[in-house]
Write a protein that holds these residues in place. Structure first.
Motif, short mmCIF file in Angstrom:
data_model
loop_
_atom_site.label_atom_id
_atom_site.label_comp_id
_atom_site.label_asym_id
_atom_site.label_seq_id
_atom_site.Cartn_x
_atom_site.Cartn_y
_atom_site.Cartn_z
N LEU A 57 0.84 -1.23 0.05
CA LEU A 57 -0.07 0.07 -0.01
C LEU A 57 0.97 1.19 0.03
N GLN A 58 1.93 1.20 0.83
CA GLN A 58 2.79 2.33 0.88
C GLN A 58 3.42 2.48 -0.67
N GLY A 59 3.75 1.38 -1.38
CA GLY A 59 4.55 1.53 -2.70
C GLY A 59 3.34 2.34 -3.48
N LEU A 60 2.12 2.02 -3.45
CA LEU A 60 1.27 2.46 -4.45
C LEU A 60 1.19 3.94 -4.27
N GLY A 61 1.41 4.58 -3.13
CA GLY A 61 1.57 5.93 -2.88
C GLY A 61 2.79 6.37 -3.32
N GLY A 62 3.84 5.97 -3.03
CA GLY A 62 5.29 6.38 -3.16
C GLY A 62 5.54 6.13 -4.56
#
Length: 511
Positions: A119-124
């Motif tokens: 989920l972090q990667g989707l934003g980052g």
């Protein structure tokens, strides 16, 4: 209140005005947060092993899941930026990243942590290409070099500050804070973006290339998953490497044929009609494979061969960032005036000189020599990566910038992953060829107690392990030198902008 445009500012002065610098502050804050998170987590893997009683291969998925999420979302960023606006999408990305960070800090097992990292990667994954798009549009094509120099700051601070910050937080507080620290930073970035970023300008919306997304996003994710599995498998021939890599490659090739026949594809391959962009893509690919893979091994040498702690290793890597900070602003100004070609060639030569120090690395190499080599590497990096990006972006029109930045981020992410896998496999095979190096490596990783190994075997193993690093850096040096070939074709004079580029400059409100 006055209105200026990127092209106006460029004609009046080659300096970045106050409005652009305010925008730059917002963009850099978000980019630093996302890039720092990659390097901070890398030093926490042993902690995750202990906390969740998991194997290294399992906890490594906290890194892999983030990378695969990046690969999935980056191709969609260009279309989404045109459709919804860069400001709205940037704010959404910050919310996703911070929400993922908070959830990571609350993870009760390794499985949930891996999911929350995705989920972090989707934003980052959207923050860096969006930041590049926002900055390029704000400053105008005449100041593209300076813009890229500003965007280079997070790329420098990540590898330097990440291990230092991660080591300090883990040792001083708990591992939860390597994620919780993103909450206040993300909140500041969100409020600043809400206030400072220019309002979105409506664009004629193109139909979404759903078929292209189904081909390119999973294709990149599968390919990177296969490549990332090479170090663990120890060979390219393993099923867990070959099957996802080949399926991913087939999907990417299918996307190319699909995009060539579609009016509005997910990634416009027509961008390659720009000679500057095409040469920049080739140069960036080879450079990322050589440089990014080699840089990942630097902390490992200090940790495994020299027995340094996490915090001291981070501090030892600082000279590289200091060197880059000296040359990057100067390179940004010169790129706008004389073009990127001469700077990139000079930077590659300097990197080769710095890297040659590490081809001769030994178990007792002088820290003065090693830190000097790192400083020289930094000088070269500051003259290389951002001018390559500048060459790619300077020839694009306002409407092409979002797709161009997306393309360059895909290239950099993919090539960097390939370089990391290649260098890791070379190092691993070198270690496995030496029983002494294998034993010493097991001792440094805590799998074997040092008291159980004779002192002479430890000494031989330390020497053999350092030789393995030296051999790996020799391969990286050869690849860096090969970068000279495409770099010879980069523009060696100021890239002239077209009337279409100048007319499309984005207005910036000066408060």
């Amino acid at each position: 209140m006055t209105l200026t445009t990127g092209s106006d500012a460029g004609s009046e002065s080659d300096k970045l005005d106050r409005g652009v610098l305010r925008v730059a502050g917002v963009v850099v804050l978000g980019a630093i947060m996302s890039i720092l998170d990659v390097t901070v987590v890398s030093v926490a893997l042993p902690t995750f092993q202990r906390e969740f009683d998991a194997s290294y291969a399992t906890v490594a998925w906290t890194m892999t899941a983030y990378t695969l999420a990046l690969a999935t979302v980056i191709p969609v960023t260009g279309w989404a930026a045109d459709r919804f606006g860069t400001k709205r999408l940037y704010l959404t990305s910050l919310v996703l990243f911070v929400a993922g960070s908070v959830l990571c800090s609350m993870a009760w097992d390794i499985g949930p942590l891996i999911v929350f990292r995705a989920l972090q990667g989707l934003g980052g994954g959207m923050l860096m290409p969006l930041g590049m798009t926002i900055m390029t549009r704000a400053a105008g094509p005449q100041r593209i070099g300076r813009v890229m120099a500003v965007l280079g700051v997070p790329m420098l601070l990540g590898p330097i500050a990440g291990p230092i910050l991660g080591g300090w937080l883990i040792e001083s507080v708990t591992w939860h804070w390597i994620f919780l620290i993103n909450l206040p930073v993300g909140l500041i970035a969100f409020l600043a973006a809400l206030r400072i970023l220019p309002k979105d300008r409506p664009e004629p919306s193109e139909s979404f290339d759903f078929v292209g997304m189904l081909l390119l996003s999973p294709g990149l994710a599968l390919f990177l998953y296969g490549v990332s599995s090479i170090p663990d498998a120890g060979t390219v021939a393993a099923a867990k490497v070959l099957i996802p890599s080949l399926v991913g490659l087939v999907l990417v090739i299918a996307f190319v044929f699909h995009a060539l026949g579609k009016e509005h594809p997910l990634i416009h391959l027509g961008l390659f009609k720009s000679r500057s962009l095409t040469i920049a893509v080739v140069t960036m690919t080879l450079f990322s494979v050589a440089f990014m893979g080699a840089m990942l091994l630097l902390p490992s040498y200090f940790l495994q061969v020299r027995g340094e702690g996490t915090l001291s290793t981070g501090l030892l890597l600082a000279p590289q960032g200091l060197g880059a900070m000296l040359t990057m602003p100067v390179a940004g100004r010169l790129t706008d005036k004389i073009g990127p070609g001469k700077l990139v060639l000079g930077g590659i030569v300097i990197i080769a000189v710095g890297m040659s120090v590490f081809t001769q690395v030994a178990a007792d190499s002088s820290y003065v020599v090693l830190l000097g080599g790192l400083f020289v590497l930094g000088l070269g990096m500051g003259m290389t990566m951002m001018p390559i990006m500048s060459s790619a972006m300077a020839s694009l029109t306002h409407h092409q910038v979002a797709r161009g930045s997306t393309l360059m981020n895909i290239v950099q992410q993919t090539a960097g992953s390939i370089g990391t896998a290649v260098m890791s496999v070379i190092l691993t095979n070198q270690v496995l060829d030496s029983q002494a190096a294998t034993t010493y490596s097991a001792v440094t990783q805590g799998r074997v107690a040092a008291e159980q190994v004779p002192p002479e075997v430890l000494s031989q193993g330390q020497a053999a392990l350092s030789n393995a690093f030296g051999t790996t850096y020799t391969v990286a040096l050869v690849l860096v030198v090969l970068c000279i070939v495409p770099a010879l074709f980069l523009p060696r004079r100021k890239i002239e902008t077209t009337p279409e580029q100048d007319e499309a400059a984005v207005p910036i409100v000066m408060h």
